[in-house]
Design an enzyme around this catalytic site. Structure first.
Site, PDB file in Angstrom:
ATOM      1  N   GLY A  12       0.937  -0.920  -0.149  1.00 27.04           N
ATOM      2  CA  GLY A  12      -0.121   0.411  -0.218  1.00 27.04           C
ATOM      3  C   GLY A  12       0.997   0.775  -0.200  1.00 27.04           C
ATOM      4  N   CYS A  13       0.743   2.220   0.924  1.00 23.52           N
ATOM      5  CA  CYS A  13       1.152   3.741   0.742  1.00 23.52           C
ATOM      6  C   CYS A  13       2.321   3.216   1.520  1.00 23.52           C
ATOM      7  CB  CYS A  13       0.806   4.421   1.501  1.00 23.52           C
ATOM      8  SG  CYS A  13       1.473   6.137   2.555  1.00 23.52           S
ATOM      9  N   PHE A  14       3.700   3.418   0.742  1.00 20.24           N
ATOM     10  CA  PHE A  14       4.777   3.303   0.958  1.00 20.24           C
ATOM     11  C   PHE A  14       5.228   4.388   2.422  1.00 20.24           C
ATOM     12  CE2 PHE A  14       6.226   6.089  -2.649  1.00 20.24           C
ATOM     13  CZ  PHE A  14       6.272   7.699  -2.124  1.00 20.24           C
TER      14      PHE A  14
END
Length: 180
Positions: A12-14
């Protein structure tokens, strides 16, 4: 210290994934970036548009004498939802897919074995959709994405999404923390 290794994962979001792994004993470096797409040197805006094929990912450089690939993968699968296809929470699109980008057959087999174990043990209520993809070129994200959470803890997204994830990780993996 033994010879360092690296593995690239997307959960997902890094920013979320980076924040977790910066706390892990044995992880020497965590770099946010883009991998798995077809556009050279993509920008954050391009990747967010969902048309480049890249995933937001982190490249983990670690000391295998301190932490094994299996343990890193265990933390990875425990700190995001590998049953959500092309999304994590409110972040949607293939750029937020769950993936392990393997650079060797050993890495592919370790990731496959982890998925099989988690499936056999019914750790998740739904099937794991994490993809295993050959590691292509990893493009480091822009400088302002590196160590993002530490520099922006009070930003609403960080406070609402990342802080609870990091807190859960610290409680569940207290023995793996740098300060432990």
């Amino acid at each position: 210290m033994s010879e360092l290794k690296s593995v690239t994962v997307a959960g997902g979001c890094f920013w979320c994934t980076e924040a977790v792994f910066l706390d892990v004993k044995g992880v020497q470096k965590v770099e946010s970036g883009y991998i798995g797409g077809h556009v050279p040197q993509p920008s954050y805006q391009q990747v967010c548009g969902g048309d480049t094929g890249h995933a937001e990912a982190v490249r983990l450089t670690y000391d295998p004498a301190v932490i094994s690939l299996r343990d890193l993968l265990g933390i990875f699968f425990a700190t995001h939802d590998p049953t959500q296809l092309n999304r994590q929470g409110h972040d949607t699109g293939t750029q937020y897919r769950s993936a392990v980008f393997y650079a060797s057959e050993e890495e592919r087999q370790a990731a496959q074995a982890m998925i099989e174990t988690l499936t056999r043990d019914a750790v998740f209520d739904r099937p794991i959709v994490t993809t295993l993809e050959p590691a292509g070129i990893f493009y480091p994200a822009e400088a302002y994405h590196q160590n993002y959470y530490a520099q922006n803890r009070m930003q609403p997204y960080c406070a609402a999404v990342i802080t609870p994830k990091v807190s859960k990780f610290r409680k569940q993996f207290a023995d793996r923390l740098r300060s432990a």
